[in-house]
Scaffold this motif. Structure first.
Motif, short mmCIF file in Angstrom:
data_model
loop_
_atom_site.label_atom_id
_atom_site.label_comp_id
_atom_site.label_asym_id
_atom_site.label_seq_id
_atom_site.Cartn_x
_atom_site.Cartn_y
_atom_site.Cartn_z
N ALA A 50 0.85 -1.20 0.00
CA ALA A 50 0.00 0.00 0.00
C ALA A 50 0.88 1.25 0.00
N GLY A 84 1.36 5.49 -1.89
CA GLY A 84 1.34 6.27 -3.12
C GLY A 84 2.52 6.02 -4.02
N LEU A 85 3.67 5.73 -3.42
CA LEU A 85 4.89 5.59 -4.21
C LEU A 85 4.74 4.51 -5.29
N HIS A 129 8.39 12.36 -1.34
CA HIS A 129 6.94 12.09 -1.41
C HIS A 129 6.15 12.68 -0.26
N SER A 151 0.45 -0.76 9.15
CA SER A 151 1.69 -0.20 8.62
C SER A 151 2.65 0.07 9.77
O1 F6P Z 1 3.57 8.64 1.49
C1 F6P Z 1 4.91 8.51 1.79
C2 F6P Z 1 5.35 7.12 1.64
O2 F6P Z 1 6.70 6.93 1.92
C3 F6P Z 1 5.10 6.67 0.26
O3 F6P Z 1 6.13 7.09 -0.54
C4 F6P Z 1 4.92 5.24 0.47
O4 F6P Z 1 4.19 4.71 -0.53
C5 F6P Z 1 4.19 5.17 1.77
O5 F6P Z 1 4.65 6.28 2.49
C6 F6P Z 1 4.32 3.85 2.45
O6 F6P Z 1 5.20 3.81 3.47
P1 F6P Z 1 5.98 2.51 3.85
O7 F6P Z 1 6.90 2.24 2.74
O8 F6P Z 1 6.65 2.83 5.12
O9 F6P Z 1 4.96 1.42 3.97
#
Ligand code: F6P
Length: 765
Positions: free
Chosen positions: A312, A314-315, A454, A605
């Motif tokens: 999950a 946005g990246l 991001h 998360s």
């Molecule tokens: O929104 C910032 C971010 O680092 C995104 O780039 C990434 O998709 C998301 O948080 C997820 O975080 P993690 O990789 O810690 O699960």
């Protein structure tokens, strides 16, 4: 000039007033002193002459009297001596006086009748020459007094001394004259000094300053800060304000230029195909290298099987479509428990599994490294540092050391991958890898590096608490381009550099130069892969209806309205606030009890961090409490689906919901908002969007909310559910058009084009 004249006139007036008052006092004191001195001299002389005169007057020896007065008459400044009888007639006088005092003087008569010495001034010659007259009455000798004669009869005459007092006047005039000369000298000095000071400190700097402002206005200015010679002057506060204004002007100008540029570009939409073609030209056959902590595909054990999931966030949502088009290598941390089982000897595999399009290279971290670098420094330090959500960042030396080490590890892996590439393009992602740009550039100055951040960038005050503030900035500035979602974050970043690093900032170009290396700071609002247009809307609506039915069945709820939230369970997402608003909505609008259900698709998360575990507990307890309060046999207000959900599952909820709630307390962009809009092929549904997300700058047709204002959010839910279909449709259409125009293909196209066309410069660590 007017102000200078006014200043000089006022100063001269004040100085003149002071000079007159002081001169007047000085003259008065001097006059009193000189008169007193003259009187004392006259008294002493009169008394010494008086003793000799008395017996001569008594015996009426006029010859002797005349000889006596002549003898005394030539003393210094003594104009003359005269002796009178008891009637005020002259008995004897120095010859020069004889004519002048022929008439009896009234002061003589008064002194004799009142038997008291008198000192006065007169002008006997009528030539303006002041004469001091001292009269000493001459009492009769003791014989007369013994006979008991009346007082006036006890005075047999008077002795008068005439002194020349004109020197007093001369002296006093001298004082006035001296003071006038002093005043004139002072006036001249005041004029000269005032003119010089005004020129040096006011008109000169103002002239320079206005020249600088004029250049700035005309867009010719080389610098957004005025000449250093001006900064410490009395204009400093004004200059500091105007400098801020100038910065804002530059920023506004840059924004306007950017908008204009985007408008021109928007004339042709970006699609996957267009990006592919564009990349072919720009990259000229070169591969694209992307580095991030999070991998796009993660292999996890599922019983005895291995399944591949898309993490999950946005990246991955944004960048996977880009990599599918551009091919290349994505280097990331292999964090799935089955990741090692599916890679080749070089720790690589082709992804996506169902339709391989690019290479994923996995990097392995030890447990200690993951703890220190990922959970510790990245997510307990930088994450709360950059998100202003009142969660205190924690900075530990040990985490920082691991962060450095892991950044080096990523560098090694990347260097190995690009060893045979000439001037390759590298896209580094996010706050986990802030040191990577410099580490790479030090070894390979020819690499073109972009770092995309991001998450938000805080203001310098907030950033200033980081113990390794400079190291992070220096690491980041190794990049040729640093991208943020919004201009606001770019501004914050430049302000931070301005505050903490010795460097040259060009506010016109939005670039930072340090040690001969330039880094451009640019907004690249990230987006989703959206290009499609709806062909059969009727079919879409039908599909939606059946999906709704199916989903209500799946969640075991009967309701009329459906709401959705899709988040990683993170304290920045405003999940408790959202639930509080739902609770308040049901309190305020009880007609929706039994009618509205909200489904939260919450992906656990960073669960090794206590804050995240606590948040999960809080969220679960809230759901329990609210459901307990309102639930019925067939309905409950909140359904919390705590799990990792596939894109397909999430998409079903997006498509079937009446509203989607994005209530982040602070968010760089938030792609859930854009995904929701992109999924609505039925051109329906309402997006409630936090004003603290980057997305709210683009999606103006969302119902914008302040997640801290529960009352407002409750009303916003009501407004959204009660919104007329036409308005809903108009809003969604406009938002879809905005996202379609600014999709991820445009983002990638712009970023990669800017990077590819850059001339790289050396970095200095
Ligand atoms: O929104 C910032 C971010 O680092 C995104 O780039 C990434 O998709 C998301 O948080 C997820 O975080 P993690 O990789 O810690 O699960």
């Amino acid at each position: 000039m007017k102000i200078t004249i006014r200043l000089i006139v006022s100063l001269i007036f004040v100085v003149a007033l002071v000079a007159v008052i002081f001169s007047f006092q000085q003259v008065r004191a001097e006059k009193t002193r000189l008169i007193g001195e003259l009187e004392r001299r006259a008294i002493v002389l009169a008394e010494s002459i008086g003793e000799s005169v008395k017996p001569l007057v008594e015996s009426n020896s006029l010859d002797k009297l005349n000889r006596l007065v002549e003898r005394f008459g030539n003393r210094e400044r003594l104009e003359g001596v005269a002796i009178y009888d008891s009637q005020g007639n002259v008995l004897a006088s120095t010859p020069n006086l004889a004519l002048k005092i022929s008439k009896p003087l009234p002061q003589i008569i008064s002194s004799i009748t009142e038997n008291r010495p008198i000192h006065s001034f007169l002008n006997i010659a009528g030539n303006g020459k002041e004469i001091s007259l001292y009269i000493l009455p001459l009492p009769r000798t003791s014989e007369g007094e013994v006979q008991g004669l009346p007082q006036e009869e006890g005075v047999m005459g008077a002795l008068a001394l005439f002194h020349d007092a004109s020197y007093i006047d001369v002296r006093l005039k001298g004082i006035w004259k001296n003071n006038l000369i002093r005043f004139l000298t002072l006036t001249m000095l005041i004029v000269v000094i005032t003119l010089l000071v005004v020129r040096w400190s006011i008109t000169g700097p103002i002239a320079k300053f206005s020249e600088w402002m004029r250049e700035l206005r005309l867009g010719k200015g080389k610098s957004s800060q005025p000449d250093t010679s001006l900064r410490g002057d009395m204009l400093a506060p004004l200059i500091s304000e105007v400098t801020h204004l100038a910065k804002s002007l530059s920023m506004a100008r840059a924004r306007a230029e950017e908008e204009a540029r985007l408008r021109v570009q928007a004339e042709s939409l970006w699609t996957a195909n267009r990006l592919k073609e564009h990349m072919r030209v720009e990259l000229g056959g070169k591969k694209l290298f992307l580095v991030s902590n999070r991998e796009p595909y993660m292999h996890v054990k599922d019983g005895r099987n291995i399944k591949c999931i898309v993490p999950a966030g946005g990246l991955v949502t944004a960048l996977d479509p880009v990599m599918r088009i551009c091919d290349g290598v994505w280097i990331a941390n292999g964090s799935g428990d089955a990741d090692k089982e599916v890679v080749d000897a070089n720790d690589k595999l082709r992804v996506p599994p169902e339709e391989p399009a690019y290479t994923l290279k996995r990097i392995w971290l030890t447990k200690e490294e993951e703890n220190g670098y990922y959970y510790g420094f990245s997510n307990e330090g930088i994450w709360p540092l950059c998100h202003i959500t009142h969660t205190r960042p924690v900075f530990r030396l040990d985490d920082w050391l691991h962060y450095q080490k892991v950044n080096e590890k990523f560098t090694e892996a990347l260097l190995k991958e690009i060893a045979d590439e000439e001037s390759p393009l590298v896209l580094i992602q996010d706050y986990h890898l802030a040191l990577l740009p410099l580490l790479v550039k030090e070894k390979r100055p020819d690499v073109k590096v972009a770092l995309f951040w991001h998450i938000p960038w805080p203001n310098p005050e907030a950033y200033g608490i980081c113990p390794w503030q400079q190291e992070i900035l220096i690491g980041m500035l190794g990049a040729d381009i640093i991208g943020f979602h919004t201009q606001f974050h770019c501004n914050n970043f430049l302000d931070t550099i301005d505050r903490f690093l010795e460097s040259k900032i060009d506010w016109e170009q939005f670039s930072v130069e340090r040690g001969g290396h330039a880094t451009m700071i640019r907004p690249f609002p990230i987006s989703v892969a959206f290009e499609a247009s709806v062909s059969d809307r009727k079919a879409v609506i039908q599909e939606k209806e059946s999906l709704r039915e199916q989903l209500f069945k799946e969640i075991g709820v009967q309701a009329r309205y459906l709401g959705v939230g899709v988040d990683r369970i993170d304290y920045t997402k405003g999940i408790p606030e959202r639930f509080r608003a739902i609770e308040r909505f049901l309190e305020k609008y009880p007609e929706f009890v039994g009618e509205f259900t909200f489904v939260e698709l919450g992906a656990p998360s960073r669960t090794h961090i206590k804050k995240y575990r606590d948040l999960m507990t809080e969220v679960e307890e809230m759901v329990d409490k609210i459901n307990w309060r309102f639930r019925t046999k067939t309905w409950r207000p909140i359904v919390f689906l705590k799990a990792h959900h596939s894109h397909e599952e999430v998409n079903h909820f997006y498509k079937a919901s009446d509203i989607c709630m994005v209530t982040s307390l602070h968010d760089g962009m938030n792609l859930v908002a854009k995904e929701f809009v992109a999924s609505r092929e039925d051109e329906d549904g309402v997006l409630l969007l936090s004003q603290f997300t980057g997305a709210s700058r683009e999606l103006k047709d969302a119902v914008i909310v302040n997640p801290y204002d529960i009352e407002q959010m409750a009303d916003a839910i009501h407004l959204s559910l009660a919104m007329k279909p036409d308005e809903r449709s108009e809003r969604v259409k406009r938002m879809r058009a905005a996202i379609k125009e600014h999709n991820i293909y445009r983002w990638a196209g712009n970023l990669i084009t800017e990077l590819a066309r850059l001339r790289t410069t050396d970095v200095a660590s």
